[in-house]
Design an enzyme around this catalytic site. Sequence first.
Site: not given
Length: 387
Positions: A91, A343, A373
């Site tokens: 991520c 995302h 995160c």
Amino acid sequence: MEQVVIVDAIRTPMGRSKGGAFRNVRAEDLSAHLMRSLLARNPALEAAALDDIYWGCVQQTLEQGFNIARNAALLAEVPHSVPAVTVNRLCGSSMQALHDAARMIMTGDAQACLVGGVEHMGHVPMSHGVDFHPGLSRNVAKAAGMMGLTTEMLARMHGISREMQDAFAARSHARAWAATQSGAFKNEIIPTGGHDADGVLKQFNYDEVIRPETTVEALATLRPAFDPVSGTVTAGTSSALSDGAAAMLVMSESRARELGLKPRARVRSMAVVGCDPSIMGYGPVPASKLALKKAGLSASDIGVFEMNEAFAAQILPCIKDLGLMEQIDEKINLNGGAIALGHPLGCSGARISTTLLNLMEHKDVQFGLATMCIGLGQGIATVFERV
């Protein structure tokens, strides 16, 4: 040591991954479009003067495989002499791309870099080809690879109720829609070609993922998505699945001024940390604290925060433990976040940093912090300072 500055930052609209605007557009094309656009917006910098391109992407296979950074650069007709590398910290990939470029500039090994990232989650799903080593279960919980269950754990540990999650998710959509209506995203979104519901080719200049009709009452009717028996996390309080790319022009301050380019912000500090994979969503807390320490600042010095909304139940414990619960509406994700915008994994670090820069300018604040995160237990953060 050279000062690292952000000269420009842009992104595509966020397209729905299921039958959305970019269903017929490849990840390389989204990336190349932004590379061309950044160079066109900053003609004082010749493309051949770029020292490197750092591009985040998580699922590096199919159209995103074989070094998508280089493929996209070639499509964008960046001179062949300019190298390019694809970065993967899950991520945090495109924020890591920024960090990698910043360090090159700090040491004098580069003067100008393109950074960014992309993820087409409609074409290459997050779980495509993933095959965890069975031996991992000797060291970490099997559920540590299931992001939704790690979020359920965080919610229980920090007393985050279903009602709190629904309220935060509704806020994300409301703020993202308000930002769209007011034109707050106009300076960051580059109109991008795609197809509408009828298959007609058109230019998109808005995020199609936002659901302005979202209410707390509607969210309350959704079933738990990951723990059907006692869970509280739903699809509505999770980040949306979307396709998109984001990019930034990063330079040494001396080179930017030499070319007459006005820096928008400096990279004040950077941090990456590890944490327990079972609560991977907690990574922004130690990452932000470390970045603030490196910058010689405290959370109270930060005017605005962009914290990636992987899940409402993930971001709320982070906000709580950074001591920001009373300042959510003044400082946190003022234009909404990933619950509304989605995302796209390799894109999000550059996307939230781009939005942060615009918010820092709009709110006229000196410092901003972007953090997120990372699956399997990491956190990443960057402190920016207005120039």
